[in-house]
Design a protein around this motif. Structure first.
Motif, PDB file in Angstrom:
ATOM      1  N   ARG A  81      36.822  27.140  34.718  1.00  0.00           N
ATOM      2  CA  ARG A  81      37.644  27.916  35.642  1.00  0.00           C
ATOM      3  C   ARG A  81      38.000  27.099  36.885  1.00  0.00           C
ATOM      4  N   HIS A 122      34.524  36.730  35.773  1.00  0.00           N
ATOM      5  CA  HIS A 122      35.790  36.555  35.037  1.00  0.00           C
ATOM      6  C   HIS A 122      36.961  37.239  35.738  1.00  0.00           C
ATOM      7  N   ARG A 167      32.449  42.785  25.395  1.00  0.00           N
ATOM      8  CA  ARG A 167      31.302  41.919  25.648  1.00  0.00           C
ATOM      9  C   ARG A 167      30.393  42.059  24.431  1.00  0.00           C
ATOM     10  N   HIS A 205      31.750  28.372  31.649  1.00  0.00           N
ATOM     11  CA  HIS A 205      32.919  29.115  32.111  1.00  0.00           C
ATOM     12  C   HIS A 205      33.357  28.688  33.500  1.00  0.00           C
ATOM     13  N   CYS A 224      40.164  38.405  37.330  1.00  0.00           N
ATOM     14  CA  CYS A 224      41.455  37.774  36.996  1.00  0.00           C
ATOM     15  C   CYS A 224      41.821  36.602  37.907  1.00  0.00           C
TER      16      CYS A 224
END
Ligand code: HEM
Length: 395
Positions: free
Chosen positions: A87, A337, A281, A83, A339
């Motif tokens: 990102r 995560h 989740r 991730h 925003c």
């Protein structure tokens, strides 16, 4: 028998109206709640939500963020370290400098939209202004053609609004829209590989971090996430925020007189509206979580609107107060995560309200009743909102 609300967290109907009576009951009585109908858990309290959001080993994103479907290949459906690699690449398009440059652009877009209604003296704030601003901002930034904006708005809207609605025809339409949209984005990506420009797609196509790059599938899904992640969400905060200000006109006037209150007003609108209603989740191993026995493989929903009205964190949580400080809401989530578009969304909110306060000072609601909510289970807000004002000149 004692009162126990009948809650179906996956139905659009539950989120398509004001759900706060039930959410408050849950926080007080069953803060980690099992929705039997859908076989999913829900976390309703602020502290628990933050705890789960910062424990990805136990609460994984890799099973997908919706309660009733699996993962898609985008960063929000991944765990670290994959991730964070993904990102970092997408973040190349969201540097503070880039967001700052956007402020002037956002101002022009806001003024153009206000010009579009200025002489009419009335409009539907959702469909004449609020829905367009985030779409145009992100559409221009990504590098879509201006003439494609109406089509993009229709597509982006169709993909989220069906979630939680059992109508198979609407789901089939959304699947067609998704297919049309991926073909369209793939065309733009192919073009920017050959002819790079000053836009986000070109940045993403050529971005490289530690030898990593985004392949075609990643580019398609991440740009889709940027478009649908920042579009309807921001729209609903404009609309729900404006509704509150106009219902409590004293706060509108206060903001008009003192624009230094804009940042705290924006935070309060985000807390109040919480346009993303939940993220899922997947539990990775059996665990006791604040009295609830969670089992590996079960899904858990993080209920942001509930955490944002938690009376253990916010004084008078049901009072909308543009001066609220501190205001550590979780409308943008929490943890790794958090925003990615938060600065852009905040800039859009500050700028549009600043322009509305300047140009339409006597803006008012045209109808007494609270507008209808969109019956969708993921992102929800007002479906339309009629407003009126003294006609003004275009600029
Ligand atoms: C993630 C809310 C606007 C792009 C998220 C999350 C929330 C959220 C709740 C999940 C956070 C978590 O799981 O902890 C909002 C709200 C917005 C908004 C309320 C507007 C008011 C935007 C905009 C963009 C955007 C404008 C892009 C232009 C993303 C992306 C992610 C994300 C890419 C995934 C980040 C990751 O997985 O690391 N947003 N968002 N959002 N948002 Fe937003």
């Amino acid at each position: 028998m004692t009162y126990r609300p009948d809650i179906d967290l996956v139905s659009g109907d539950f989120w398509g109206r004001n759900p706060h009576e039930e959410l408050t009951w849950l926080r007080r009585n069953e803060p980690v709640f099992f929705d039997e109908k859908n076989g999913v858990w829900a976390i309703t309290k602020y502290a628990h939500l933050k705890e789960a959001s910062t424990n990805p080993k136990l609460f994984s994103n890799a099973g997908g963020i919706r309660p009733d479907s699996g993962p898609v290949p985008m960063m929000i459906d991944m765990d670290d370290p994959g991730h964070v690699r993904r990102r970092k690449l997408v973040n190349r398009g969201f540097t503070p400098k880039r967001v700052q440059e956007q402020e002037t652009v956002i101002r022009h877009i806001a003024d153009d939209l206000i010009d579009g209604v200025a002489e009419r003296g009335e409009c539907d704030f959702v469909w004449d202004v609020a829905a367009w601003l985030p779409l145009i901002v992100i559409g221009n930034a990504i590098g879509f053609r201006p003439e494609d904006q109406p089509k993009l708005l229709e597509w982006s809207d169709a993909m989220l609004s069906v979630l939680g609605q059992p109508d198979p025809d609407r789901l089939a339409t959304a699947a067609d829209v998704f297919a049309g949209y991926t073909t369209y984005i793939a065309g733009v990506i192919a073009d920017r590989r050959e002819n790079p420009r000053e836009d986000l797609i070109s940045t993403l196509v050529h971005a490289e971090v530690d030898g990593d790059r985004l392949d075609d599938e990643a580019l398609i899904y991440e740009s889709l996430l940027l478009l649908i992640g920042g579009d309807e969400t921001t729209r609903h905060v404009f609309t729900g925020g404006l509704y509150q200000l106009l219902r409590d006109r004293e706060q509108w006037e206060r903001l008009r007189a003192d624009r230094s209150l804009l940042p705290s007003a924006v935070e309060e609108m985000l807390r109040w509206v919480s346009p993303i209603k939940n993220m899922a989740r997947t539990v990775t191993s059996d665990v006791d979580f604040h009295g609830a026995s969670l089992r590996a493989g079960q899904k858990v929903l993080l209920l942001y609107p509930s955490a944002n009205r938690d009376e253990d964190v916010f004084a008078d949580p049901f009072t909308f107060d543009i001066t609220r400080t501190p205001n550590e809401h979780v409308a943008f989530g929490f943890g790794s995560h958090f925003c990615l578009g938060n600065s852009l969304a905040r800039a859009e909110l500050r700028v549009l309200f600043d322009r509305l306060l300047d140009r339409l000072p006597d803006l008012r609601l045209a109808e007494d009743a609270e507008p209808e909510h969109r019956p969708a289970n993921f992102v929800s807000g007002y479906e339309g909102m009629k407003v009126a004002f003294t006609p003004v000149q275009k600029i």
